[in-house]
Design a protein around this motif. Structure first.
Motif, PDB file in Angstrom:
ATOM      1  N   GLN A  92       0.861  -1.167  -0.065  1.00 26.72           N
ATOM      2  CA  GLN A  92      -0.005  -0.164  -0.142  1.00 26.72           C
ATOM      3  C   GLN A  92       0.939   1.243   0.157  1.00 26.72           C
ATOM      4  O   GLN A  92       0.608   2.391  -0.536  1.00 26.72           O
ATOM      5  N   ASN A  93       2.009   1.258   0.941  1.00 22.55           N
ATOM      6  CA  ASN A  93       2.884   2.387   0.783  1.00 22.55           C
ATOM      7  C   ASN A  93       3.999   2.643   0.038  1.00 22.55           C
ATOM      8  O   ASN A  93       4.438   3.655   0.036  1.00 22.55           O
ATOM      9  N   PHE A  94       4.551   1.403  -0.548  1.00 18.28           N
ATOM     10  CA  PHE A  94       6.023   1.717  -0.915  1.00 18.28           C
ATOM     11  C   PHE A  94       6.227   0.947  -2.368  1.00 18.28           C
ATOM     12  O   PHE A  94       7.008   1.549  -2.995  1.00 18.28           O
ATOM     13  N   ILE A  95       5.096   0.188  -2.834  1.00 17.84           N
ATOM     14  CA  ILE A  95       5.262  -0.359  -4.030  1.00 17.84           C
ATOM     15  C   ILE A  95       4.620   0.496  -5.235  1.00 17.84           C
ATOM     16  O   ILE A  95       3.527   0.714  -5.072  1.00 17.84           O
ATOM     17  N   ARG A  96       5.344   0.429  -6.293  1.00 13.99           N
ATOM     18  CA  ARG A  96       4.902   1.009  -7.507  1.00 13.99           C
ATOM     19  C   ARG A  96       3.558   0.534  -7.929  1.00 13.99           C
ATOM     20  O   ARG A  96       3.253  -0.656  -7.704  1.00 13.99           O
ATOM     21  N   PRO A  97       2.733   1.207  -8.748  1.00 15.84           N
ATOM     22  CA  PRO A  97       1.049   0.893  -9.080  1.00 15.84           C
ATOM     23  C   PRO A  97       1.396  -0.446 -10.000  1.00 15.84           C
ATOM     24  O   PRO A  97       0.811  -1.245  -9.920  1.00 15.84           O
ATOM     25  N   GLU A  98       2.435  -0.160 -11.066  1.00 15.79           N
ATOM     26  CA  GLU A  98       2.602  -1.261 -11.953  1.00 15.79           C
ATOM     27  C   GLU A  98       2.609  -2.668 -11.290  1.00 15.79           C
ATOM     28  O   GLU A  98       2.183  -3.521 -11.494  1.00 15.79           O
ATOM     29  N   ALA A  99       3.477  -2.739 -10.219  1.00 15.36           N
ATOM     30  CA  ALA A  99       4.048  -3.869  -9.360  1.00 15.36           C
ATOM     31  C   ALA A  99       2.757  -4.413  -8.691  1.00 15.36           C
ATOM     32  O   ALA A  99       2.454  -5.474  -8.353  1.00 15.36           O
ATOM     33  N   ASN A 100       1.961  -3.513  -7.841  1.00 12.33           N
ATOM     34  CA  ASN A 100       0.970  -3.933  -7.302  1.00 12.33           C
ATOM     35  C   ASN A 100      -0.099  -4.419  -8.112  1.00 12.33           C
ATOM     36  O   ASN A 100      -0.690  -5.666  -7.829  1.00 12.33           O
ATOM     37  N   TRP A 101      -0.469  -3.918  -9.244  1.00 17.08           N
ATOM     38  CA  TRP A 101      -1.310  -4.355 -10.281  1.00 17.08           C
ATOM     39  C   TRP A 101      -0.845  -5.798 -10.711  1.00 17.08           C
ATOM     40  O   TRP A 101      -1.839  -6.814 -10.777  1.00 17.08           O
ATOM     41  N   LEU A 102       0.386  -5.994 -10.808  1.00 19.41           N
ATOM     42  CA  LEU A 102       0.838  -7.351 -11.415  1.00 19.41           C
ATOM     43  C   LEU A 102       0.671  -8.242 -10.497  1.00 19.41           C
ATOM     44  O   LEU A 102       0.454  -9.440 -10.767  1.00 19.41           O
ATOM     45  N   ILE A 103       1.133  -8.252  -9.108  1.00 14.11           N
ATOM     46  CA  ILE A 103       0.758  -8.810  -8.259  1.00 14.11           C
ATOM     47  C   ILE A 103      -0.578  -9.338  -7.819  1.00 14.11           C
ATOM     48  O   ILE A 103      -0.971 -10.729  -7.730  1.00 14.11           O
ATOM     49  N   LEU A 104      -1.529  -8.383  -7.533  1.00 18.13           N
ATOM     50  CA  LEU A 104      -2.873  -8.703  -7.533  1.00 18.13           C
ATOM     51  C   LEU A 104      -3.403  -9.396  -8.865  1.00 18.13           C
ATOM     52  O   LEU A 104      -4.049 -10.518  -8.468  1.00 18.13           O
ATOM     53  N   ARG A 105      -3.119  -9.088 -10.045  1.00 22.40           N
ATOM     54  CA  ARG A 105      -3.402  -9.813 -11.103  1.00 22.40           C
ATOM     55  C   ARG A 105      -2.802 -11.431 -11.313  1.00 22.40           C
ATOM     56  O   ARG A 105      -3.668 -12.160 -11.609  1.00 22.40           O
ATOM     57  N   HIS A 106      -1.874 -11.677 -10.718  1.00 22.36           N
ATOM     58  CA  HIS A 106      -1.234 -12.792 -10.738  1.00 22.36           C
ATOM     59  C   HIS A 106      -2.112 -14.006  -9.964  1.00 22.36           C
ATOM     60  O   HIS A 106      -2.298 -15.180 -10.275  1.00 22.36           O
ATOM     61  N   PHE A 107      -2.883 -13.562  -8.878  1.00 21.54           N
ATOM     62  CA  PHE A 107      -3.786 -14.545  -8.058  1.00 21.54           C
ATOM     63  C   PHE A 107      -4.939 -14.725  -9.166  1.00 21.54           C
ATOM     64  O   PHE A 107      -5.463 -15.998  -9.113  1.00 21.54           O
ATOM     65  N   HIS A 108      -5.450 -13.896  -9.797  1.00 25.30           N
ATOM     66  CA  HIS A 108      -6.573 -14.139 -10.660  1.00 25.30           C
ATOM     67  C   HIS A 108      -6.053 -15.042 -11.866  1.00 25.30           C
ATOM     68  O   HIS A 108      -6.724 -16.038 -12.120  1.00 25.30           O
ATOM     69  N   VAL A 109      -4.955 -14.627 -12.489  1.00 27.07           N
ATOM     70  CA  VAL A 109      -4.751 -15.444 -13.853  1.00 27.07           C
ATOM     71  C   VAL A 109      -4.213 -16.835 -13.360  1.00 27.07           C
ATOM     72  O   VAL A 109      -4.616 -17.901 -14.374  1.00 27.07           O
ATOM     73  N   GLY A 110      -3.453 -17.053 -12.078  1.00 25.36           N
ATOM     74  CA  GLY A 110      -3.313 -18.485 -11.765  1.00 25.36           C
ATOM     75  C   GLY A 110      -4.192 -19.222 -11.374  1.00 25.36           C
ATOM     76  O   GLY A 110      -4.386 -20.357 -11.856  1.00 25.36           O
ATOM     77  N   SER A 111      -5.408 -18.641 -10.770  1.00 26.77           N
ATOM     78  CA  SER A 111      -6.610 -19.410 -10.477  1.00 26.77           C
ATOM     79  C   SER A 111      -7.270 -19.925 -11.752  1.00 26.77           C
ATOM     80  O   SER A 111      -7.854 -20.827 -11.882  1.00 26.77           O
ATOM     81  N   GLN A 112      -7.246 -18.913 -12.721  1.00 29.11           N
ATOM     82  CA  GLN A 112      -7.940 -19.401 -13.970  1.00 29.11           C
ATOM     83  C   GLN A 112      -7.241 -20.586 -14.613  1.00 29.11           C
ATOM     84  O   GLN A 112      -7.654 -21.176 -15.420  1.00 29.11           O
ATOM     85  N   VAL A 113      -5.870 -20.241 -14.792  1.00 24.81           N
ATOM     86  CA  VAL A 113      -5.038 -21.549 -15.272  1.00 24.81           C
ATOM     87  C   VAL A 113      -5.464 -22.870 -14.673  1.00 24.81           C
ATOM     88  O   VAL A 113      -5.764 -23.918 -15.188  1.00 24.81           O
ATOM     89  N   LEU A 114      -5.613 -22.743 -13.140  1.00 28.28           N
ATOM     90  CA  LEU A 114      -5.721 -24.181 -12.599  1.00 28.28           C
ATOM     91  C   LEU A 114      -7.111 -24.497 -13.023  1.00 28.28           C
ATOM     92  O   LEU A 114      -7.464 -25.728 -13.085  1.00 28.28           O
ATOM     93  N   ALA A 115      -8.229 -23.789 -12.955  1.00 25.37           N
ATOM     94  CA  ALA A 115      -9.531 -23.779 -13.376  1.00 25.37           C
ATOM     95  C   ALA A 115      -9.726 -24.408 -14.573  1.00 25.37           C
ATOM     96  O   ALA A 115     -10.324 -25.585 -14.721  1.00 25.37           O
ATOM     97  N   PHE A 116      -8.843 -23.901 -15.673  1.00 23.34           N
ATOM     98  CA  PHE A 116      -8.961 -24.464 -17.023  1.00 23.34           C
ATOM     99  C   PHE A 116      -8.524 -25.842 -17.108  1.00 23.34           C
ATOM    100  O   PHE A 116      -9.178 -26.838 -17.706  1.00 23.34           O
ATOM    101  N   ILE A 117      -7.302 -26.240 -16.194  1.00 20.29           N
ATOM    102  CA  ILE A 117      -6.837 -27.525 -16.161  1.00 20.29           C
ATOM    103  C   ILE A 117      -7.985 -28.655 -15.546  1.00 20.29           C
ATOM    104  O   ILE A 117      -8.124 -29.731 -16.004  1.00 20.29           O
ATOM    105  N   GLY A 118      -8.463 -27.979 -14.329  1.00 16.68           N
ATOM    106  CA  GLY A 118      -9.356 -28.989 -13.789  1.00 16.68           C
ATOM    107  C   GLY A 118     -10.471 -29.169 -14.473  1.00 16.68           C
ATOM    108  O   GLY A 118     -11.232 -30.303 -14.480  1.00 16.68           O
ATOM    109  N   ALA A 119     -10.890 -28.209 -15.338  1.00 13.78           N
ATOM    110  CA  ALA A 119     -12.360 -28.421 -16.008  1.00 13.78           C
ATOM    111  C   ALA A 119     -12.111 -29.372 -17.274  1.00 13.78           C
ATOM    112  O   ALA A 119     -12.927 -29.878 -17.581  1.00 13.78           O
TER     113      ALA A 119
END
Length: 300
Positions: A92-119
């Protein structure tokens, strides 16, 4: 993005070409264009150029010292909630916007990849998607749960396949319904005067803190989960019959655990390879929908 990266606004000089512009314009690897801009803007930042060379050896020294400390402290002593509150505060206080966006995005895309394989497995497996919408969501043990989800998925998938007497195989018409762009906006990320730290420097700094506040088992599992990139890549490539894309994987081999000292660098590779796999799946979904639309139009 709030403003275009410097390498996009500068005029090209053939006698002094910008390497970041060359990497951005290159289309040989699959990656979403907005992700690529954010990634290269973060990578070309002054923080990464100036701070990372000092942060990396410092962080790796701490890893060694904390490992020694772990030998004389209770092995099951952990402060997961404290860790994740500290991580959220730092983001919240020290990381660049791009880095924070990429970090939060990683949880989403990683979850989608696992869901694709599982389905698309012949023995379908349910997953536990992580879809944080704000940095505050990190406080709910998000990084730890992310690692647990990955190992649990591999175990459940292979147990289900074994019980059914089946193996993963090519699917002619895969289910891409779970593949989409996460509903996260770069402009919503904090961008105060102290939000200057790049992604790789942040990861290097967070890694020894992660080690200190978790058990040895949790830290070992987290760092070695990175070597499952090849495993997950093989699963997806088998379903798509597209093993050529595995050439971009660097976190391997899962049966040969690597030293925790390079965990920060390998975590960066993990994030990038996940984004590339997500892009492959996203493009395959778009192609499938276009083909279905064309078939419907021809039939109509």
């Amino acid at each position: 993005m709030k403003h275009a990266p410097d390498f996009l606004s500068q005029e090209h000089d053939p006698r002094d070409p910008n390497p970041w512009l060359a990497m951005y314009l290159d289309r040989s690897t699959p990656i979403d264009d907005e992700v690529k801009r954010a990634w290269l803007a973060d990578s070309s930042s002054r923080s990464r150029q100036v701070i990372l060379p000092f942060v990396r050896p410092f962080a790796r020294t701490l890893i060694v010292l904390f490992q020694v400390l772990k030998f004389v402290t209770p092995r099951k002593l952990a402060f997961s909630r404290t860790l994740h509150r500290l991580l959220a505060w730092g983001m919240q206080n020290f990381i660049r916007p791009e880095a924070n966006w990429l970090i939060l995005r990683h949880f989403h895309v990683g979850s989608q990849v696992l869901a694709f394989i599982g389905a698309n497995s012949p023995a379908p497996v349910e997953t536990s998607p992580l879809t944080p919408q704000r940095i505050g969501d990190v406080r709910d043990d998000l990084f730890l749960v992310h690692d647990l989800n990955l190992y649990n998925f591999v175990i459940r998938l292979n147990r289900a396949l074994h019980a059914a007497g089946r193996e993963l195989e090519h699917v002619a018409e895969p289910d891409f319904s779970m593949i989409a762009q996460p509903g996260l906006r770069l402009e919503d990320m904090p961008d105060g005067r102290f939000n200057f730290l790049d992604l790789q420097s942040s990861i290097e700094l967070f890694t020894p803190i992660y080690q200190l506040l978790l058990t040895d088992d949790d830290f070992w599992r987290a760092t070695n989960s990175l070597q499952l990139d090849e495993t997950i890549g093989l699963y997806a490539a088998t379903i798509l019959d597209a093993r050529s894309h595995l050439v971009l994987l660097n976190n391997r081999h899962p049966l040969v655990p690597m030293s925790t000292l390079r965990a920060g660098f390998r975590l960066t590779l993990h994030g990038l390879s996940t984004e590339m796999l997500h892009k492959v799946l996203f493009d395959r979904r778009a192609a499938q929908e276009a083909a279905q639309a064309a078939l419907f139009a021809a039939g109509g």
